[in-house]
Design an enzyme around this catalytic site. Structure first.
Site, PDB file in Angstrom:
ATOM      1  N   LYS A   1     -22.970   2.713   0.657  1.00  0.00           N
ATOM      2  CA  LYS A   1     -23.655   3.989   0.452  1.00  0.00           C
ATOM      3  C   LYS A   1     -23.097   4.584  -0.838  1.00  0.00           C
ATOM      4  O   LYS A   1     -22.169   4.018  -1.430  1.00  0.00           O
ATOM      5  CB  LYS A   1     -23.436   4.932   1.632  1.00  0.00           C
TER       6      LYS A   1
ATOM      7  N   CYS B   1     -18.673   1.536  10.168  1.00  0.00           N
ATOM      8  CA  CYS B   1     -18.776   2.212  11.471  1.00  0.00           C
ATOM      9  C   CYS B   1     -20.047   1.877  12.250  1.00  0.00           C
ATOM     10  O   CYS B   1     -19.969   1.356  13.360  1.00  0.00           O
ATOM     11  CB  CYS B   1     -18.668   3.713  11.284  1.00  0.00           C
TER      12      CYS B   1
ATOM     13  N   GLU C   1     -13.027  10.974  15.068  1.00  0.00           N
ATOM     14  CA  GLU C   1     -13.271  11.442  13.705  1.00  0.00           C
ATOM     15  C   GLU C   1     -14.752  11.263  13.363  1.00  0.00           C
ATOM     16  O   GLU C   1     -15.324  10.232  13.661  1.00  0.00           O
ATOM     17  CB  GLU C   1     -12.406  10.612  12.749  1.00  0.00           C
TER      18      GLU C   1
ATOM     19  N   GLY D   1     -25.379   0.343   6.897  1.00  0.00           N
ATOM     20  CA  GLY D   1     -24.252  -0.585   6.807  1.00  0.00           C
ATOM     21  C   GLY D   1     -22.971   0.207   7.000  1.00  0.00           C
ATOM     22  O   GLY D   1     -22.991   1.271   7.614  1.00  0.00           O
TER      23      GLY D   1
ATOM     24  N   PHE E   1     -30.487  12.246   8.273  1.00  0.00           N
ATOM     25  CA  PHE E   1     -30.443  10.875   8.794  1.00  0.00           C
ATOM     26  C   PHE E   1     -31.814  10.329   9.139  1.00  0.00           C
ATOM     27  O   PHE E   1     -31.991   9.541  10.063  1.00  0.00           O
ATOM     28  CB  PHE E   1     -29.441  10.749   9.962  1.00  0.00           C
TER      29      PHE E   1
ATOM     30  N   LYS F   1       0.838  -1.205   0.000  1.00  0.00           N
ATOM     31  CA  LYS F   1       0.000   0.000   0.000  1.00  0.00           C
ATOM     32  C   LYS F   1       0.874   1.256   0.000  1.00  0.00           C
ATOM     33  O   LYS F   1       0.632   2.207  -0.750  1.00  0.00           O
ATOM     34  CB  LYS F   1      -0.885  -0.030   1.249  1.00  0.00           C
TER      35      LYS F   1
ATOM     36  N   ARG G   1     -17.884  -2.762   3.012  1.00  0.00           N
ATOM     37  CA  ARG G   1     -17.911  -3.381   4.338  1.00  0.00           C
ATOM     38  C   ARG G   1     -19.315  -3.272   4.947  1.00  0.00           C
ATOM     39  O   ARG G   1     -19.896  -2.193   4.970  1.00  0.00           O
ATOM     40  CB  ARG G   1     -16.867  -2.702   5.249  1.00  0.00           C
TER      41      ARG G   1
HETATM   42  C1  UDX Z   1     -10.248   2.245  10.947  1.00  0.00           C
HETATM   43  C2  UDX Z   1     -11.209   1.610  11.957  1.00  0.00           C
HETATM   44  O1  UDX Z   1     -12.044   0.688  11.279  1.00  0.00           O
HETATM   45  C3  UDX Z   1     -12.060   2.588  12.679  1.00  0.00           C
HETATM   46  O2  UDX Z   1     -12.627   2.010  13.825  1.00  0.00           O
HETATM   47  C4  UDX Z   1     -11.292   3.709  13.158  1.00  0.00           C
HETATM   48  O3  UDX Z   1     -12.202   4.685  13.633  1.00  0.00           O
HETATM   49  C5  UDX Z   1     -10.334   4.266  12.139  1.00  0.00           C
HETATM   50  O4  UDX Z   1      -9.557   3.264  11.539  1.00  0.00           O
HETATM   51  P1  UDX Z   1     -10.502   2.621   8.362  1.00  0.00           P
HETATM   52  O5  UDX Z   1      -9.565   3.753   8.114  1.00  0.00           O
HETATM   53  O6  UDX Z   1     -11.745   2.568   7.549  1.00  0.00           O
HETATM   54  O7  UDX Z   1     -11.020   2.684   9.859  1.00  0.00           O
HETATM   55  O8  UDX Z   1      -9.687   1.209   8.312  1.00  0.00           O
HETATM   56  P2  UDX Z   1      -8.896   0.570   7.112  1.00  0.00           P
HETATM   57  O9  UDX Z   1      -9.316   1.190   5.818  1.00  0.00           O
HETATM   58  O10 UDX Z   1      -8.947  -0.890   7.332  1.00  0.00           O
HETATM   59  O11 UDX Z   1      -7.392   1.063   7.328  1.00  0.00           O
HETATM   60  C6  UDX Z   1      -6.567   0.743   8.378  1.00  0.00           C
HETATM   61  C7  UDX Z   1      -5.097   0.826   7.929  1.00  0.00           C
HETATM   62  O12 UDX Z   1      -4.265   0.563   9.068  1.00  0.00           O
HETATM   63  C8  UDX Z   1      -4.718  -0.208   6.863  1.00  0.00           C
HETATM   64  O13 UDX Z   1      -4.102   0.457   5.787  1.00  0.00           O
HETATM   65  C9  UDX Z   1      -3.739  -1.145   7.582  1.00  0.00           C
HETATM   66  O14 UDX Z   1      -2.742  -1.645   6.723  1.00  0.00           O
HETATM   67  C10 UDX Z   1      -3.171  -0.223   8.646  1.00  0.00           C
HETATM   68  N1  UDX Z   1      -2.619  -0.893   9.833  1.00  0.00           N
HETATM   69  C11 UDX Z   1      -3.353  -1.808  10.502  1.00  0.00           C
HETATM   70  C12 UDX Z   1      -1.341  -0.536  10.289  1.00  0.00           C
HETATM   71  O15 UDX Z   1      -0.681   0.292   9.684  1.00  0.00           O
HETATM   72  N2  UDX Z   1      -0.872  -1.145  11.415  1.00  0.00           N
HETATM   73  C13 UDX Z   1      -1.575  -2.073  12.109  1.00  0.00           C
HETATM   74  O16 UDX Z   1      -1.096  -2.606  13.117  1.00  0.00           O
HETATM   75  C14 UDX Z   1      -2.868  -2.419  11.633  1.00  0.00           C
HETATM   76  C1  UDX Z   2     -20.700   7.324   9.734  1.00  0.00           C
HETATM   77  C2  UDX Z   2     -20.945   8.660  10.463  1.00  0.00           C
HETATM   78  O1  UDX Z   2     -21.927   9.427   9.739  1.00  0.00           O
HETATM   79  C3  UDX Z   2     -19.646   9.431  10.594  1.00  0.00           C
HETATM   80  O2  UDX Z   2     -19.855  10.624  11.346  1.00  0.00           O
HETATM   81  C4  UDX Z   2     -18.621   8.543  11.295  1.00  0.00           C
HETATM   82  O3  UDX Z   2     -17.358   9.192  11.398  1.00  0.00           O
HETATM   83  C5  UDX Z   2     -18.445   7.226  10.576  1.00  0.00           C
HETATM   84  O4  UDX Z   2     -19.723   6.582  10.437  1.00  0.00           O
HETATM   85  P1  UDX Z   2     -20.336   6.539   7.202  1.00  0.00           P
HETATM   86  O5  UDX Z   2     -20.556   5.171   7.751  1.00  0.00           O
HETATM   87  O6  UDX Z   2     -19.147   6.799   6.352  1.00  0.00           O
HETATM   88  O7  UDX Z   2     -20.267   7.600   8.403  1.00  0.00           O
HETATM   89  O8  UDX Z   2     -21.617   6.957   6.313  1.00  0.00           O
HETATM   90  P2  UDX Z   2     -23.078   7.514   6.643  1.00  0.00           P
HETATM   91  O9  UDX Z   2     -23.379   8.579   5.660  1.00  0.00           O
HETATM   92  O10 UDX Z   2     -23.256   7.864   8.064  1.00  0.00           O
HETATM   93  O11 UDX Z   2     -24.006   6.247   6.274  1.00  0.00           O
HETATM   94  C6  UDX Z   2     -23.963   5.057   7.050  1.00  0.00           C
HETATM   95  C7  UDX Z   2     -25.055   4.098   6.596  1.00  0.00           C
HETATM   96  O12 UDX Z   2     -26.348   4.586   6.966  1.00  0.00           O
HETATM   97  C8  UDX Z   2     -25.127   3.855   5.089  1.00  0.00           C
HETATM   98  O13 UDX Z   2     -25.364   2.477   4.866  1.00  0.00           O
HETATM   99  C9  UDX Z   2     -26.308   4.678   4.641  1.00  0.00           C
HETATM  100  O14 UDX Z   2     -26.941   4.111   3.494  1.00  0.00           O
HETATM  101  C10 UDX Z   2     -27.219   4.591   5.861  1.00  0.00           C
HETATM  102  N1  UDX Z   2     -28.149   5.729   6.002  1.00  0.00           N
HETATM  103  C11 UDX Z   2     -27.669   6.978   6.239  1.00  0.00           C
HETATM  104  C12 UDX Z   2     -29.524   5.510   5.947  1.00  0.00           C
HETATM  105  O15 UDX Z   2     -29.983   4.370   5.742  1.00  0.00           O
HETATM  106  N2  UDX Z   2     -30.379   6.574   6.134  1.00  0.00           N
HETATM  107  C13 UDX Z   2     -29.921   7.833   6.383  1.00  0.00           C
HETATM  108  O16 UDX Z   2     -30.745   8.742   6.548  1.00  0.00           O
HETATM  109  C14 UDX Z   2     -28.520   8.050   6.433  1.00  0.00           C
END
Ligand code: UDX
Ligand code: UDX
Length: 441
Positions: free
Chosen positions: A323, A263, A154, A260, A252, A35, A330
């Protein structure tokens, strides 16, 4: 300021890039060497609007770089942000092994001569994790190192992450040390956003409580949508009516197939688990989960009622991402839907503007045809299901879609298609929480 971001995923990469964009020097660290290599070549591993341009311009400006070396980043940076995954365990508790591993690694790299360092937890974690991170660092670090641990959750949404980061509603900083708080305020000074200064544990709780509340809001409107279907009411009008009250707000309150993503499902589980461990269970969140799961079941029942038997039916699905505006699948409800359809013997053809590759990886073993064109997807289909809220589905040429399909049946799992347009094109139109519409005879 010199900032390190550990974990270059959706959260870490976008956060680091936006810090660079406002003028900080940022080193992004990831233990995935492939990466890091591809980021150095200018290849961005995820799709996120505007991100690629910002990465390329900040790398050219010398403010953003990528490495696998924790030691390099810890030596150079005053503040070290941790953004590694915190996935759920089988029992719903949060797997903090990456957090522990990274804390230990940071400790190994710290030296007293570097001076004071702030370690910031960006990942979503159960309340009190910051204290544990601090304990791990002091347990393994050389004597004489000086570190404070801060929580800075975040709130970015995938699909609008860059805008969310550059123009946040608020910035939450949880610190038990004024020195750390002052340094964090300098990091965020260029963002011009309100800063809420709180203690470490409150900041950690704010993240779990905020995400769970948003999930609850979605489940609330989804539960209302079930009542609307039975009562012959329209959930969109109900959402509008209650959302005009500023205390509630329309945001929302979009009924659909449920939430889904990486988060909400994980954070609701995590909050349930930590609240139970503390002896103050958030029972309400179990109901939020139940409603979320039942939304897909209810929808599938309606598709089944219409087609009777799904075996050998040709089903077109628009949407694979969890979304719109992302390639992330995921915990995508669209993927769950497709798996269920396949299990029942339907022939599924699917289309998504960005998530074909990520979806193909998680649908291995399922007989799904993922195609590159939304109109090719519907050819000869007996039903079209809209599973993700991409804008291009809302403005599709429905007359053309109708001509391509075998039967004129449209199920809109995200309420994004204009029902009148659908029936004018000759469809019968089924959506969530609203009456079905049929073409005039
Ligand atoms: C992640 C978590 O899912 C979320 O709970 C948190 O709030 C923020 O970090 P996300 O950024 O979506 O969210 O995860 P992901 O896209 O899987 O990226 C994590 C990165 O960390 C990967 O690139 C992985 O290679 C790296 N990693 C993981 C490290 O560098 N060191 C580690 O020990 C484990
Ligand atoms: C969410 C939070 O919004 C963000 O603040 C946090 O940092 C990470 O988690 P994210 O998961 O990226 O962000 O997307 P979001 O726009 O919140 O949508 C989450 C899911 O809820 C999606 O599957 C979306 O389709 C669904 N959704 C959202 C609904 O079904 N109805 C709505 O009104 C809004």
């Amino acid at each position: 300021m010199n900032l390190a971001i550990i974990g270059t995923g959706y959260v870490g990469l976008t956060t680091g890039t936006c810090f660079a964009e406002v003028g900080h020097n940022v080193i992004c660290v990831d233990n995935n060497a492939a990466k890091v290599e591809s980021l150095r070549r200018g290849q961005i591993p995820i799709y996120e609007p505007d991100l690629e341009d910002l990465i390329l311009s900040n790398v050219s400006a010398g403010r953003l770089s990528f490495t696998t070396s924790m030691a390099e980043a810890v030596a150079a940076c005053d503040i070290i942000f941790i953004a590694v995954p915190t996935p759920p365990n089988e029992d719903g508790s949060v797997d903090l092994s990456y957090m522990e591993a990274v804390s230990h690694e940071i400790a190994d790299c710290l030296r007293p001569e570097y001076g004071y360092r702030v370690v910031v937890d960006k990942s979503t974690v159960p309340v009190s994790t910051g204290t544990k991170v601090s304990q791990v660092i002091y347990r393994y670090a050389y004597e004489g190192v000086e570190v404070d641990v801060v929580s800075n959750p975040e709130f970015l949404r995938e699909g609008s992450a860059v805008a969310d980061l550059l123009h946040p509603d608020r910035i939450v900083i949880g610190a038990d040390s004024q020195r750390a708080m002052d340094m964090m305020k300098r990091v965020y000074q260029p963002f011009n956003a309100p800063i809420l200064e709180v203690d470490l544990h409150s900041a950690e709780l704010i993240k779990h409580a905020a995400n769970s509340f948003l999930a609850l809001k979605i489940s609330y409107i989804n539960a209302v949508s079930a009542v609307c279907e039975k009562a012959g009411a329209d959930v969109e009008l109900v959402a509008q009516g209650i959302g005009m009250d500023k205390r509630i707000s329309r945001n929302f309150l979009n009924a659909g197939l449920g939430y889904g993503g990486s988060c909400f499902p994980k954070d609701v589980k995590g909050f349930i688990n930590i609240s139970e461990q503390l002896g103050t269970p958030m029972e309400i969140l179990r109901e939020v989960e139940r409603i979320n799961a039942s939304q897909l079941e209810r929808f599938l029942n309606r598709v089944r009622e219409k087609l009777w038997v799904l075996r050998n039916k040709k089903v077109a699905v628009w949407g694979l991402a969890f979304k719109q505006n992302t390639d992330d699948v995921r915990e995508s409800v669209a993927i769950k839907l497709i798996r269920r359809l396949c299990d029942e013997g339907a022939h599924v053809t699917a289309y998504d503007p960005k998530a074909s590759e990520t979806a193909a990886a998680v649908l291995k073993g399922y007989k799904v045809d993922i195609v590159d064109d939304m109109y090719d997807c519907v050819a000869d289909a007996e039903v079209l299901i809209v599973a993700t809220e991409w804008k291009q589905f809302a403005v599709a040429d429905l007359v053309r879609v109708r001509e391509l399909m075998k039967l004129p049946i449209l199920f809109d799992g995200r309420n994004i298609i204009h029902g009148e347009n659908a029936i004018h094109a000759g469809f019968e139109y089924h959506s969530v929480g609203r009456r079905s519409l049929y073409p005039q005879a």
